[in-house]
Every structure is written in structure tokens, then in C-alpha cells.
Scaffold this motif. Structure first.
Motif, short mmCIF file in Angstrom:
data_model
loop_
_atom_site.label_atom_id
_atom_site.label_comp_id
_atom_site.label_asym_id
_atom_site.label_seq_id
_atom_site.Cartn_x
_atom_site.Cartn_y
_atom_site.Cartn_z
N HIS A 1 -5.33 -0.41 -4.55
CA HIS A 1 -5.35 0.72 -3.59
C HIS A 1 -4.97 2.01 -4.64
O HIS A 1 -5.54 2.97 -4.67
CB HIS A 1 -4.59 0.55 -2.51
N GLU B 1 -13.37 8.52 15.57
CA GLU B 1 -11.95 7.94 15.63
C GLU B 1 -10.68 8.77 16.32
O GLU B 1 -9.94 8.16 17.06
CB GLU B 1 -11.20 7.38 14.12
N CYS C 1 -11.54 5.95 2.98
CA CYS C 1 -10.61 4.67 3.10
C CYS C 1 -10.71 4.23 4.43
O CYS C 1 -9.74 4.36 5.22
CB CYS C 1 -9.32 4.69 2.41
N HIS C 2 -11.85 4.04 5.20
CA HIS C 2 -12.04 3.87 6.56
C HIS C 2 -11.29 2.49 7.16
O HIS C 2 -11.16 2.44 8.46
CB HIS C 2 -13.38 3.82 7.02
N ASP C 3 -10.89 1.96 6.07
CA ASP C 3 -10.08 0.74 6.61
C ASP C 3 -8.85 0.90 7.16
O ASP C 3 -7.84 0.13 7.68
CB ASP C 3 -10.03 -0.35 5.70
N VAL C 4 -8.16 2.08 6.73
CA VAL C 4 -6.94 2.75 7.04
C VAL C 4 -7.02 3.77 8.03
O VAL C 4 -7.56 4.82 8.26
CB VAL C 4 -6.15 3.45 5.92
N PRO C 5 -6.30 3.24 9.24
CA PRO C 5 -6.48 4.24 10.43
C PRO C 5 -5.71 5.66 10.34
O PRO C 5 -5.10 5.66 9.38
CB PRO C 5 -5.69 3.56 11.60
N TRP C 6 -6.47 6.58 10.93
CA TRP C 6 -6.26 7.99 10.58
C TRP C 6 -4.76 8.26 10.99
O TRP C 6 -4.30 9.03 10.02
CB TRP C 6 -7.10 9.05 11.38
N GLU D 1 -8.09 9.53 1.53
CA GLU D 1 -7.97 8.37 2.39
C GLU D 1 -8.83 8.67 3.58
O GLU D 1 -9.39 7.76 4.32
CB GLU D 1 -6.60 7.91 2.59
N THR E 1 -8.01 2.99 -6.78
CA THR E 1 -8.88 3.72 -5.78
C THR E 1 -8.41 5.12 -5.54
O THR E 1 -8.95 6.37 -5.52
CB THR E 1 -9.02 3.13 -4.51
N ARG F 1 -12.83 12.23 10.45
CA ARG F 1 -12.89 11.12 11.36
C ARG F 1 -13.21 11.44 12.76
O ARG F 1 -12.09 11.03 13.62
CB ARG F 1 -11.50 10.26 11.16
N ARG G 1 0.93 -1.34 -0.09
CA ARG G 1 0.22 0.06 0.02
C ARG G 1 0.80 1.32 0.00
O ARG G 1 0.52 2.31 -0.71
CB ARG G 1 -0.98 0.02 1.12
#
Length: 192
Positions: A74, A165, A122-127, A118, A77, A162, A33
Motif C-alpha cells: 500500500h 458510494e 483505491c476502491h477497496d478502501v471505503p470513502w 485513495e 502504491t 465516489r 495500512r
């Protein structure tokens, strides 16, 4: 004459493992990634500077050496999402700048697009990962202190994009985010 010894000069710190002399990560320690973000950055640079067509940029970038090591999904996207959402990303970034958007280096501009995209989609990637990855990109490819600027802007965007989060990570109750508009509920664009 004094009997007190003079302190020995400080020894330089040994470099961190997996980093170059500038502090950027070495290629061998990069995830697929991270590589996708690098190729996206190169492609967005072509888009911002050369005003090239997105599909032409995409075909060119996929033929670059090392692309096979990147997360192609990725990359796809990020590239097509950033281009499709360019005006919205700029509208989110501009209020956090201390100068006009046109005065920002195309590298830092593209890195901020990647980060803002992102954070938003891209919520699968932590902030914190988004921020760290974008800072690394700016360190490796941007100007001398460009990473500090990218960090400041994305740190300003993260609590808005976010909120829950970021608040949970910082141990605080989330603050009320500004009222959402129908445009805020936009899902990422479908990518062919």
C-alpha cells in the motif's frame, strides 16, 4: 445568601482509549495500512519540500525504524501513485482551496494527495475510511487546525470521485457526476 447550592465544576473527560492527549491514535492501535500512510506522508514531504528523487526517497523511507510493520504494498502504491499523478491530484484539490496551493503546508498538501489518490484509485478502501485516515494523519503531523482543512477538501472531493458510494452511504440517489473526460478514466500507474 441563597440556599441553592453552586454546581460542582465539571470533571474533565477521560481520554479515549488508544489515543494520545491530542486525540491522535497511539502507535499500538494502528493498522499496517495506517502505518503505510504515515510512511507515505513522510516520503511525500521529502518530495514536496526537498524535491528529492522518488527512488531515493523510497529507499530512505524503507530503511526507517518501524517500516516493517507497515503494509509495504500500500505504501508503494500511494507513494509512486501520488508522485506520478501529482499534477492531476493538484488540479482536483486546487478548486476546493481558499488560497493558492503553494500556501498550503506541505504536510496538509501531502495528506490531501494521499486522500485524493485513495478516493480515485483505491476502491477497496471505503470513502469514509479514506477521510478518517487522512484526518488522523493531519491531526498527528499537521498544524493545529490542519485536519479541519483536510476534512473540508476531501469531503468536497469524495462526492465527485465516489459519487455512488457517497450517495448510498448518505441514503440519497447519486447525483449526475460531471461528464467524464478521457483523463478521468486513467487507471493507477503501474508501479515497479
Amino acid at each position: 445568601m441563597s440556599d441553592t447550592p453552586t454546581p460542582a465544576p465539571r470533571q474533565p473527560r477521560p481520554p479515549r482509549k488508544g489515543t494520545t492527549s491530542t486525540g491522535a491514535r497511539k502507535a499500538a492501535s494502528k493498522s499496517d495500512r495506517s502505518r503505510a500512510r504515515e510512511f507515505t506522508l513522510q516520503a511525500l514531504y521529502q518530495f514536496l519540500v526537498g524535491k528529492n528523487d522518488a527512488s531515493d526517497i523510497d529507499h530512505f523511507t524503507r530503511d526507517l525504524s518501524g517500516f516493517h510493520k507497515a503494509d509495504a504494498a500500500h505504501y508503494n502504491t500511494l507513494l509512486h501513485g501520488c508522485i506520478a499523478q501529482a499534477d492531476d491530484l493538484d488540479a482536483q484539490i486546487a478548486p476546493l482551496l481558499d488560497r493558492k496551493l503553494g500556501e498550503i503546508s506541505p504536510i496538509e498538501h501531502a495528506v490531501m494527495w494521499i486522500g485524493a489518490y485513495e478516493l480515485q484509485f483505491c476502491h477497496d478502501v471505503p470513502w469514509r475510511v479514506v477521510l478518517n485516515e487522512c484526518i488522523e494523519l493531519a491531526k498527528e503531523f499537521g498544524g493545529t487546525d490542519g485536519h479541519k482543512y483536510v476534512n473540508a477538501v476531501l469531503n468536497g472531493l469524495a462526492p465527485r470521485l465516489r459519487a455512488a458510494e457517497v450517495a448510498a452511504d448518505k441514503g440519497k440517489a447519486p447525483q449526475a457526476a460531471p461528464a467524464a473526460t478521457p483523463d478521468d478514466a486513467v487507471s493507477p500507474p503501474a508501479v515497479d
